[in-house]
Design a protein around this motif. Structure first.
Motif, PDB file in Angstrom:
ATOM      1  N   ASP A 401       0.812  -1.219   0.000  1.00 48.77           N
ATOM      2  CA  ASP A 401       0.000   0.000   0.000  1.00 48.77           C
ATOM      3  C   ASP A 401       0.842   1.264   0.000  1.00 48.77           C
ATOM      4  OD1 ASP A 401      -2.839  -0.526  -0.120  1.00 48.77           O
ATOM      5  OD2 ASP A 401      -2.599  -1.623   1.745  1.00 48.77           O
ATOM      6  N   VAL A 402       2.071   1.186   0.469  1.00 51.98           N
ATOM      7  CA  VAL A 402       2.994   2.314   0.403  1.00 51.98           C
ATOM      8  C   VAL A 402       3.571   2.447  -1.005  1.00 51.98           C
ATOM      9  CG1 VAL A 402       5.260   3.110   1.231  1.00 51.98           C
ATOM     10  CG2 VAL A 402       3.547   2.330   2.858  1.00 51.98           C
ATOM     11  N   GLY A 403       3.540   1.355  -1.760  1.00 57.33           N
ATOM     12  CA  GLY A 403       4.126   1.337  -3.103  1.00 57.33           C
ATOM     13  C   GLY A 403       3.661   2.447  -4.028  1.00 57.33           C
ATOM     14  N   PRO A 404       2.337   2.698  -4.156  1.00 56.98           N
ATOM     15  CA  PRO A 404       1.893   3.791  -5.027  1.00 56.98           C
ATOM     16  C   PRO A 404       2.442   5.153  -4.616  1.00 56.98           C
ATOM     17  CG  PRO A 404       0.075   2.294  -4.594  1.00 56.98           C
ATOM     18  CD  PRO A 404       1.199   1.873  -3.688  1.00 56.98           C
ATOM     19  N   SER A 405       2.550   5.406  -3.304  1.00 56.40           N
ATOM     20  CA  SER A 405       3.140   6.676  -2.855  1.00 56.40           C
ATOM     21  C   SER A 405       4.625   6.715  -3.170  1.00 56.40           C
ATOM     22  CB  SER A 405       2.918   6.850  -1.347  1.00 56.40           C
ATOM     23  OG  SER A 405       1.551   7.056  -1.054  1.00 56.40           O
ATOM     24  N   ALA A 406       5.308   5.568  -3.034  1.00 53.34           N
ATOM     25  CA  ALA A 406       6.725   5.500  -3.388  1.00 53.34           C
ATOM     26  C   ALA A 406       6.928   5.789  -4.866  1.00 53.34           C
ATOM     27  CB  ALA A 406       7.290   4.133  -3.018  1.00 53.34           C
ATOM     28  N   GLN A 407       6.020   5.310  -5.697  1.00 49.59           N
ATOM     29  CA  GLN A 407       6.112   5.608  -7.125  1.00 49.59           C
ATOM     30  C   GLN A 407       5.923   7.102  -7.387  1.00 49.59           C
ATOM     31  OE1 GLN A 407       3.188   2.567  -8.438  1.00 49.59           O
ATOM     32  NE2 GLN A 407       4.797   1.842  -9.792  1.00 49.59           N
ATOM     33  N   ASN A 408       5.206   7.770  -6.512  1.00 54.19           N
ATOM     34  CA  ASN A 408       5.049   9.225  -6.613  1.00 54.19           C
ATOM     35  C   ASN A 408       6.282   9.973  -6.137  1.00 54.19           C
ATOM     36  OD1 ASN A 408       2.498   9.077  -7.657  1.00 54.19           O
ATOM     37  ND2 ASN A 408       1.444   9.772  -5.813  1.00 54.19           N
ATOM     38  N   GLY A 409       7.199   9.261  -5.478  1.00 51.97           N
ATOM     39  CA  GLY A 409       8.430   9.885  -5.017  1.00 51.97           C
ATOM     40  C   GLY A 409       8.640   9.901  -3.522  1.00 51.97           C
ATOM     41  N   VAL A 410       7.708   9.335  -2.754  1.00 50.75           N
ATOM     42  CA  VAL A 410       7.856   9.297  -1.299  1.00 50.75           C
ATOM     43  C   VAL A 410       8.949   8.299  -0.919  1.00 50.75           C
ATOM     44  CG1 VAL A 410       6.730   8.692   0.882  1.00 50.75           C
ATOM     45  CG2 VAL A 410       5.475   9.995  -0.857  1.00 50.75           C
ATOM     46  N   ALA A 411       9.851   8.704  -0.038  1.00 50.50           N
ATOM     47  CA  ALA A 411      10.897   7.806   0.442  1.00 50.50           C
ATOM     48  C   ALA A 411      10.263   6.667   1.237  1.00 50.50           C
ATOM     49  CB  ALA A 411      11.885   8.574   1.329  1.00 50.50           C
ATOM     50  N   TRP A 412      10.887   5.485   1.192  1.00 53.69           N
ATOM     51  CA  TRP A 412      10.324   4.326   1.878  1.00 53.69           C
ATOM     52  C   TRP A 412      11.373   3.628   2.732  1.00 53.69           C
ATOM     53  CZ3 TRP A 412      13.088   0.022   0.717  1.00 53.69           C
ATOM     54  CH2 TRP A 412      13.757  -0.005  -0.516  1.00 53.69           C
ATOM     55  N   ALA A 413      10.877   2.890   3.716  1.00 57.85           N
ATOM     56  CA  ALA A 413      11.738   2.032   4.528  1.00 57.85           C
ATOM     57  C   ALA A 413      11.128   0.645   4.572  1.00 57.85           C
ATOM     58  CB  ALA A 413      11.885   2.581   5.943  1.00 57.85           C
TER      59      ALA A 413
END
Length: 474
Positions: A401-413
């Protein structure tokens, strides 16, 4: 949980990072010594707490199974809002998520003829209803079925008997889930009247594993189901003795649309409240069990981690945002809706992490931190180390579920959980609260609390920058 999607997203994000121009003027991100000391104390407090365990027990007991679009979906949303308020979050709200509604009503199958006997199975999410009685044709794997000539299975039931491999990181799920997602369309192209598969699971129990499937555009869907592993093996043994006919009856299907909610709670930051560290899990589950490991634990442990941060005398600089995502299981609907809503607020997201791989101990930490944030990333890893968590920079990817935001450029852990036994329970009637180890869950709470607190306390960012074009835009 979709491990294959995470890997694909990680590949895309890595390629984007490699291709991005270096910013030599970027100030190095560091975490103050005072915050490091507080995080160490927070870690020990969390380890001694059973809060995450109690929250997970509450959800799985009071709501139970939470199939997206069901009556229990609405009760789960109400539960999450009430629980966040009860825990003392500073702000709690919901955001609508609309999706097609799929229902399961009944399902059965049996071998007919000389060796008549029942088979334990479950309809795949997205399957239509239907009753089919036909001869079964076995295929060892997806490639074999995809190679079948058009029309060669006319009037037959296609059966893929692929054995999924066990792995701590869940890497065996990729091939297994493709059998579920692509197999039915391959069966239709070969002319089959119905589709059966050996469950995408690693157990040997008579518990079939459900999960969403898809039908390629232009194809007429056929009844599609997964056999429990022992039943798939029984069917194989019968086929070795000669032709086998199976009667399959599914009552299920799509029924309009439904609007559920992402549930959001915040522990407000003390200095930069408009910037957020996002953690969370998905609120929905499949209907066979009570959704404890997938993903009640993820919701429970992230709520608990944020609550423990909120109990500190001094909140971190940034806001801790917990999201209980809607309908992950049938297409990441909640994650996609969140990414679309906040597509213009990428930079306000310091970093995001999601727990959606059960309740096993976390054994590794990594993130998408760019060069200027690697020192801070290593500082986080150092405080996680006493929990038995190794620093593995460059590995893994964001949660589903974090993946789509990561594709928008949000950093992930990525806080990687031990999934050795995860696919024994995943999407089965055995996904129940008793399978959760309270000590392991407390370790997860401690890890998420440390990560979120330190990321929210950092002097500098972790590299969130808008992608072009962002997800959900045209």
């Amino acid at each position: 949980m979709r491990a294959t999607l995470s890997v694909a997203i990680a590949t895309l994000l890595t390629a984007a990072t490699i291709g991005a121009p270096a910013d030599a003027a970027q100030r190095e991100t560091r975490i103050p010594d005072k915050a490091i000391a507080t995080a160490a104390q927070l870690r020990e407090t969390a380890l001694a707490s059973d809060l995450g365990y109690r929250i997970t027990e509450s959800l799985t007991t009071e709501v139970g199974p939470r199939l997206a679009g069901s009556e229990a979906d609405a009760r789960a949303v109400a539960w999450a809002v009430a629980k966040l308020k009860e825990l003392g979050f500073d702000k709690v709200w919901t955001e609508p998520v609309t999706f097609p509604k799929w229902e399961r009503r009944s399902e059965s199958a049996q071998v007919v003829g000389r060796n008549m006997q029942p088979l334990h199975l479950t309809a795949l999410g997205g399957s239509p209803a239907g009753t089919v009685e036909a001869e079964v044709v076995r295929f060892a794997d997806l490639a074999a079925l995809e190679a079948a000539a058009p029309g060669s299975l006319a009037g037959k039931i296609a059966f893929i008997d692929y054995k999924m491999e066990r792995a701590r990181d869940g890497s065996g799920y990729g091939p297994g889930s493709r059998v579920r997602s692509r197999g039915p369309s391959a069966a239709i192209r070969a002319g089959a009247s119905a589709y059966l598969m050996r469950s995408a699971g690693t157990d040997s129990h008579r518990n079939p594993h459900t999960g969403i499937t898809r039908f390629d555009e232009g194809l007429t869907p056929i009844p599609s189901a997964a056999l429990a592993v022992p039943d798939a093996e029984q069917l194989r043994r019968l086929l070795e003795r000669g032709p086998v006919k199976v009667r399959l009856a599914l009552d299920c299907g799509w029924d309009g649309t439904y609007t559920s909610q992402n549930v959001v709670g915040e522990i407000r930051g003390s200095k930069k409240p408009e910037e957020v560290v996002l953690i969370g899990g998905h609120l929905d589950s499949w209907d066979l069990g009570t959704g404890a490991i997938d993903d009640g634990a993820g919701v429970g442990l992230t709520m608990a981690a944020a609550k423990l941060i909120g109990d500190l005398k001094q909140h971190p600089a940034r806001t801790i945002r917990v999201v209980a995502f809607s309908n992950e299981e049938q297409g990441l609907h909640g994650g996609k809706a969140y990414a679309a809503k906040y597509a213009d607020q990428v930079v306000r997201h310091q970093i995001a992490a999601e727990s959606d791989f059960g309740a096993g101990r976390i054994y590794a930490y990594s993130s998408s931190a760019p060069e200027h944030a690697k020192a801070a990333d290593a500082q986080i890893a150092k405080v996680l180390e006493p929990l038995g968590i190794a620093y593995t920079p460059g590995q893994g990817g964001p949660g589903p579920d974090v993946g789509p935001s990561a594709q928008n450029g949000v950093a992930w852990a990525r806080l990687a959980q031990d999934g050795t036994d995860y696919f024994d329970l995943h999407h089965t009637p055995d996904d129940t609260f008793d399978k959760i180890d309270p000590q392991a869950l407390a370790q997860n709470v401690a890890a998420y609390a440390v990560f979120a607190y330190l990321a929210a306390s950092a002097d500098g960012d972790f590299g969130s920058q808008p992608a072009s074009p962002p997800t959900g835009t045209k």
